[in-house]
Motif scaffolding. Sequence first.
Motif, PDB file in Angstrom:
ATOM      1  N   LYS A 173      -2.316   9.384  -2.731  1.00 31.92           N
ATOM      2  CA  LYS A 173      -2.995   9.264  -1.830  1.00 31.92           C
ATOM      3  C   LYS A 173      -4.777   8.848  -2.471  1.00 31.92           C
ATOM      4  O   LYS A 173      -5.391   7.953  -2.724  1.00 31.92           O
ATOM      5  CB  LYS A 173      -3.263   9.134  -0.290  1.00 31.92           C
ATOM      6  N   GLU A 174      -5.253  10.513  -2.370  1.00 31.04           N
ATOM      7  CA  GLU A 174      -6.532  10.842  -3.028  1.00 31.04           C
ATOM      8  C   GLU A 174      -6.730  10.294  -4.770  1.00 31.04           C
ATOM      9  O   GLU A 174      -7.474  10.310  -5.058  1.00 31.04           O
ATOM     10  CB  GLU A 174      -6.436  12.411  -2.606  1.00 31.04           C
ATOM     11  N   ASN A 175      -5.719  10.113  -5.274  1.00 29.61           N
ATOM     12  CA  ASN A 175      -5.839  10.347  -6.752  1.00 29.61           C
ATOM     13  C   ASN A 175      -5.411   8.396  -6.898  1.00 29.61           C
ATOM     14  O   ASN A 175      -5.702   8.585  -8.025  1.00 29.61           O
ATOM     15  CB  ASN A 175      -4.744  10.930  -7.343  1.00 29.61           C
ATOM     16  N   TYR A 229       3.237  22.803   8.164  1.00 31.39           N
ATOM     17  CA  TYR A 229       2.708  22.241   6.909  1.00 31.39           C
ATOM     18  C   TYR A 229       1.174  23.744   6.629  1.00 31.39           C
ATOM     19  O   TYR A 229       0.777  23.591   6.428  1.00 31.39           O
ATOM     20  CB  TYR A 229       1.354  21.511   6.726  1.00 31.39           C
ATOM     21  N   THR A 230       1.817  24.070   5.048  1.00 32.27           N
ATOM     22  CA  THR A 230       0.816  24.809   4.514  1.00 32.27           C
ATOM     23  C   THR A 230      -0.229  24.094   4.148  1.00 32.27           C
ATOM     24  O   THR A 230       0.281  22.924   3.733  1.00 32.27           O
ATOM     25  CB  THR A 230       1.270  25.567   3.329  1.00 32.27           C
ATOM     26  N   ASP A 231      -0.941  24.680   3.277  1.00 31.84           N
ATOM     27  CA  ASP A 231      -2.403  23.728   3.023  1.00 31.84           C
ATOM     28  C   ASP A 231      -1.224  23.160   1.466  1.00 31.84           C
ATOM     29  O   ASP A 231      -2.022  22.908   0.891  1.00 31.84           O
ATOM     30  CB  ASP A 231      -3.255  25.136   2.527  1.00 31.84           C
ATOM     31  N   ALA A 232      -0.831  24.213   0.624  1.00 29.66           N
ATOM     32  CA  ALA A 232      -0.155  23.804  -0.662  1.00 29.66           C
ATOM     33  C   ALA A 232       0.781  22.144   0.020  1.00 29.66           C
ATOM     34  O   ALA A 232       0.629  21.602  -1.341  1.00 29.66           O
ATOM     35  CB  ALA A 232       0.827  25.007  -0.966  1.00 29.66           C
ATOM     36  N   ASP A 233       1.293  22.428   0.836  1.00 28.08           N
ATOM     37  CA  ASP A 233       2.071  21.240   1.026  1.00 28.08           C
ATOM     38  C   ASP A 233       1.159  20.194   1.917  1.00 28.08           C
ATOM     39  O   ASP A 233       1.445  18.828   1.211  1.00 28.08           O
ATOM     40  CB  ASP A 233       2.723  20.959   2.942  1.00 28.08           C
ATOM     41  N   ILE A 234       0.150  20.327   2.087  1.00 25.43           N
ATOM     42  CA  ILE A 234      -0.381  18.957   2.064  1.00 25.43           C
ATOM     43  C   ILE A 234      -1.231  18.698   1.051  1.00 25.43           C
ATOM     44  O   ILE A 234      -1.966  17.185   1.324  1.00 25.43           O
ATOM     45  CB  ILE A 234      -2.377  19.475   3.514  1.00 25.43           C
ATOM     46  N   VAL A 265       0.818  -1.137   0.125  1.00 20.39           N
ATOM     47  CA  VAL A 265      -0.221   0.270  -0.195  1.00 20.39           C
ATOM     48  C   VAL A 265       1.090   1.570   0.043  1.00 20.39           C
ATOM     49  O   VAL A 265       1.889   1.721   0.693  1.00 20.39           O
ATOM     50  CB  VAL A 265      -0.956   0.432   1.039  1.00 20.39           C
ATOM     51  N   ASP A 266       0.653   2.458  -0.648  1.00 19.92           N
ATOM     52  CA  ASP A 266       0.772   3.585  -0.699  1.00 19.92           C
ATOM     53  C   ASP A 266       1.320   4.415   0.840  1.00 19.92           C
ATOM     54  O   ASP A 266       1.622   3.654   1.951  1.00 19.92           O
ATOM     55  CB  ASP A 266       0.612   4.154  -1.050  1.00 19.92           C
ATOM     56  N   ARG A 267       2.043   4.585   0.354  1.00 24.83           N
ATOM     57  CA  ARG A 267       3.390   5.568   1.731  1.00 24.83           C
ATOM     58  C   ARG A 267       3.186   7.259   1.373  1.00 24.83           C
ATOM     59  O   ARG A 267       2.870   7.357   0.302  1.00 24.83           O
ATOM     60  CB  ARG A 267       4.119   5.639   2.634  1.00 24.83           C
ATOM     61  N   LEU A 268       2.881   7.967   2.557  1.00 23.52           N
ATOM     62  CA  LEU A 268       3.358   9.504   2.491  1.00 23.52           C
ATOM     63  C   LEU A 268       4.598   9.823   1.614  1.00 23.52           C
ATOM     64  O   LEU A 268       5.609   9.261   1.953  1.00 23.52           O
ATOM     65  CB  LEU A 268       3.218  10.450   3.295  1.00 23.52           C
ATOM     66  N   PRO A 269       4.827  10.671   0.899  1.00 23.79           N
ATOM     67  CA  PRO A 269       6.776  10.457   0.282  1.00 23.79           C
ATOM     68  C   PRO A 269       7.213  11.247   2.161  1.00 23.79           C
ATOM     69  O   PRO A 269       6.811  12.007   2.785  1.00 23.79           O
ATOM     70  CB  PRO A 269       6.294  12.073  -0.622  1.00 23.79           C
ATOM     71  N   LEU A 270       8.389  10.798   2.263  1.00 18.63           N
ATOM     72  CA  LEU A 270       9.259  10.372   2.752  1.00 18.63           C
ATOM     73  C   LEU A 270       9.065  12.394   3.343  1.00 18.63           C
ATOM     74  O   LEU A 270       9.421  12.281   4.442  1.00 18.63           O
ATOM     75  CB  LEU A 270      10.483  10.730   2.401  1.00 18.63           C
TER      76      LEU A 270
END
Length: 244
Positions: free
Chosen positions: A193-195, A181-186, A164-169
């Motif tokens: 993951k969302e796509n 985190y800025t909104d853009a980072d999120i 399964v996926d992981r968030l980027p490091l």
Amino acid sequence: MLNRRTVRKYSAEPVGESLLNELLMAAARCSTTGNMQVYSIIVTHDAAVKKELLPFHFNQKMIVEAPLVLTFCADFNRFNKWCALRKADPGYDNFMSFMTAAIDALIAAQTFCMAAESRGLGICYLGTTTYMAHKIIEVLKLPRGVIPVTTVTAGWPAEQPVQVDRLPLEAVVHNEIYRDYTDADIDRFYSEKENRKDSQQFVAENKKESLAQVFTDIRYKKEDNVYFSKILLQVLKDQGFMNQ
Ligand SMILES: Cc1cc2nc3c(=O)[nH]c(=O)nc-3n(C[C@H](O)[C@H](O)[C@H](O)COP(=O)(O)O)c2cc1C
């Protein structure tokens, strides 16, 4: 370690006693707070006990299908007894000590898992342990000073699920200090993951607007968290970790 994935289906082949001992020895070699080893591991082979545990793990069938079920417990009972027998006054009836023992138990659990996976076994953690700790305490006859913190099922894999996926490091690692985190980072960190097709299917099937809503409204909802928090706080009291 980079190739691992959780395995939830196991063959009927048992895990030999010498291999199990080797894995338990590896787990017991892990670091623990002050080398106190304030944890215990309950190994369940018996089908009757597994059946008793099953409803308290929300009927997740790994409990009865896996050759091995291990419940890792925060345990000050043994250490407190040693202190009492040696004219030492244990000051471990508090939340801090529960955290200490829970951390020891989780490190032992993860060490067991790494050892098991390195020998070709498959494992699955069960988070239901902390939801139903009060019931698991009854089945496993855990005395005061002992609280189950996680359960691991293990056996020879009968499936090889896709990873399964992981968030980027860079989403989980901060250099030197925490960089909020800025909104853009999120957006960037969660976009893969969302796509994913399976994520989008999840959202559609559950008639939600976003993947985050699948977590907040279905999988890990507030009302459940509040309900199980109350139970767990009572367990902490009953098992002697709330300053009494
Ligand atoms: C503390 C904890 C509790 C978990 N509880 C469950 C569970 O109750 N049932 C389950 O099927 N998987 C459970 N898992 C496994 C996770 O779903 C799994 O690790 C995650 O989806 C990532 O998949 P991977 O381990 O294959 O990379 C748990 C994992 C952890 C660490």
